[in-house]
Scaffold this motif. Structure first.
Motif, PDB file in Angstrom:
ATOM      1  N   UNK A 194       0.830  -1.205   0.000  1.00  0.00           N
ATOM      2  CA  UNK A 194       0.000   0.000   0.000  1.00  0.00           C
ATOM      3  C   UNK A 194       0.864   1.254   0.000  1.00  0.00           C
ATOM      4  N   UNK A 195       1.875   1.289   0.875  1.00  0.00           N
ATOM      5  CA  UNK A 195       2.746   2.464   0.953  1.00  0.00           C
ATOM      6  C   UNK A 195       3.479   2.675  -0.363  1.00  0.00           C
ATOM      7  N   UNK A 196       4.033   1.602  -0.926  1.00  0.00           N
ATOM      8  CA  UNK A 196       4.767   1.719  -2.181  1.00  0.00           C
ATOM      9  C   UNK A 196       3.847   2.147  -3.332  1.00  0.00           C
ATOM     10  N   UNK A 197       2.597   1.675  -3.323  1.00  0.00           N
ATOM     11  CA  UNK A 197       1.645   2.039  -4.377  1.00  0.00           C
ATOM     12  C   UNK A 197       1.356   3.536  -4.346  1.00  0.00           C
ATOM     13  N   UNK A 198       1.144   4.062  -3.133  1.00  0.00           N
ATOM     14  CA  UNK A 198       0.918   5.505  -3.014  1.00  0.00           C
ATOM     15  C   UNK A 198       2.159   6.283  -3.436  1.00  0.00           C
ATOM     16  N   UNK A 199       3.342   5.819  -3.025  1.00  0.00           N
ATOM     17  CA  UNK A 199       4.578   6.510  -3.388  1.00  0.00           C
ATOM     18  C   UNK A 199       4.764   6.530  -4.908  1.00  0.00           C
ATOM     19  N   UNK A 200       4.504   5.405  -5.564  1.00  0.00           N
ATOM     20  CA  UNK A 200       4.689   5.323  -7.010  1.00  0.00           C
ATOM     21  C   UNK A 200       3.706   6.240  -7.743  1.00  0.00           C
TER      22      UNK A 200
END
Length: 428
Positions: A391-397
């Motif tokens: 989830x965190x990486x998806x938002x960052x990307x």
């Protein structure tokens, strides 16, 4: 009062307050989705892309009205147009309040967006004729400050009211307040005088309009779209201005909840302070703009110098990930406010008879950007999650893609400015 003369101070204040009340309510309606997102997601089983589309639906309705709105503002004046549109906002609030599924919610939001779409353009068009240039800059900033006050009201006050009355009665109350704002505008705002350049009601020429300098202004939007200054600002309006609103009214909330781990109350508190910081920033812009203009610091120089800050802050948020909370998003939104100087600059770049169309065309660019960024980030988050990112990486990307778009828009603004300067210096 007539519709074209510069208003005396007392009349100008009354007109400002009448429009400010309506704009306060429009901003409250616009931003309330971020506070209601956890409640609506739970009650209607909404995904991230659904939330993005629901919030973006407001801006879709808003953007869809901008081109006819500009023509009507130039022809009929702010009072008539604002009253007609606000009636649609009353209907939209009621439709949203009785929705039983996602389609009903979306229809209500689209109607609300269309209905309040004149709440900033109508006064800015009037200010172009009723106020002096320095007063226009100040009034623009203070209208945006009023909007921030509406966004503040959409955060903690709404969160506190939810357990007491529920979200549906909140929209009944909003419908009543919007109707009250219509009464205030009808009583306090002057009409467009017959014979005013670009004004209707007097049987004027529908095929051409004559500006204050006697220059004939062609009908339609071709002159606006082709204007080099408009083309220079359009990408900034789409990505930076539109993206600032998209973060403030939606994605700052889900980031705080799903990335930083905030509770719904902590999200509402974070949004509250984001909007308080925006309110204070726009108040400050209103105070210092006349002084900056006297010092020769116009909108272009300030945007060129100040906008890199928002790119740096967004990069910091992406890199910090779960450590970036409400304070970081407040700093991002505040650093983006340099782009708000572009709105009055667009109005003053065109003749008075084109002011409504120029402002509405630019507003169309901004709110098309809000819709694309709000929905696009939701689609991006879901797509990166489907590709196996956390989830965190998806938002960052998704935010990294948005940052790249902002950087390109800023580079275009700088390059077009240099090209314009070269053309000016080489033209005999």
């Amino acid at each position: 009062m007539t519709g074209h003369a510069v208003l005396p101070r007392r009349a100008a204040v009354i007109v400002f307050l009448a429009f400010a009340f309506a704009y306060f309510l429009s901003a409250l309606v616009r931003a309330v989705t971020a506070t209601l997102a956890p409640t609506l997601a739970q009650e209607f089983s909404l995904q991230a892309s659904d939330l993005g589309l629901l919030a973006g639906g407001y801006f879709l309705g808003f953007a869809a009205t901008q081109l006819p709105l500009g023509t009507w503002l130039d022809r009929h004046g702010p009072r008539k147009v604002a009253l007609g549109f606000l009636g649609v906002a009353v209907v939209g609030s009621l439709v949203f309040s009785v929705a039983t599924g996602f389609s009903g919610l979306l229809a209500g939001r689209v109607l609300c967006g269309a209905g309040v779409s004149a709440c900033l353009m109508a006064p800015l068009t009037g200010y172009r004729r009723w106020f002096e240039p320095t007063a226009q800059m100040r009034a623009n900033s203070w209208m945006l400050m009023t909007g921030s006050l509406g966004m503040v009201a959409s955060t903690l006050p709404v969160q506190w009211a939810l357990p007491l009355v529920g979200w549906r009665p909140l929209f009944w109350g909003l419908a009543a307040l919007i109707a009250l704002s219509m009464v205030v505008i009808a009583v306090w705002v002057p009409g467009w005088a017959a014979g005013t350049p670009g004004a209707g009601g007097g049987g004027g020429d529908a095929t051409a309009e004559r500006g204050p300098s006697g220059v004939t202004v062609p009908p339609g939007y071709a002159m606006v779209w082709r204007h080099p200054y408009f083309q220079r600002l359009a990408p900034l309006g789409f990505f930076v201005y539109g993206g600032m609103v998209a973060m403030q009214t939606l994605w700052a909330g889900p980031w705080m909840q799903r990335v930083a781990g905030y509770s719904p109350l902590e999200v509402a508190t974070g949004l509250f302070w984001i909007n308080v910081s925006m309110l204070c920033t726009f108040w400050t812009w209103g105070m210092v703009n006349p002084w900056l203009l006297r010092k020769g610091l116009g909108a272009d120089r300030l945007m060129a110098a100040g906008l890199p800050l928002c790119l740096v802050v967004l990069l910091g948020i992406i890199l910090a990930g779960s450590q970036a909370g409400g304070g970081a998003w407040a700093l991002f939104c505040v650093s983006c406010t340099f782009v708000s100087l572009s709105q009055p600059a667009v109005a003053m770049a065109f003749p008075q008879a084109l002011a409504g169309r120029a402002l509405s065309a630019y507003n169309l660019v901004i709110f098309a950007g809000v819709f694309v960024v709000q929905w696009g980030i939701g689609l991006g988050v879901d797509a990166f999650a489907a590709a196996g990112l956390s989830t965190v990486q998806s938002f960052q990307a998704a935010m990294a893609v948005y940052l790249a778009c902002n950087a390109v828009a800023y580079a275009w603004f700088l390059l077009q400015g240099r090209r314009h300067n070269v053309l000016q210096t080489t033209t005999p």
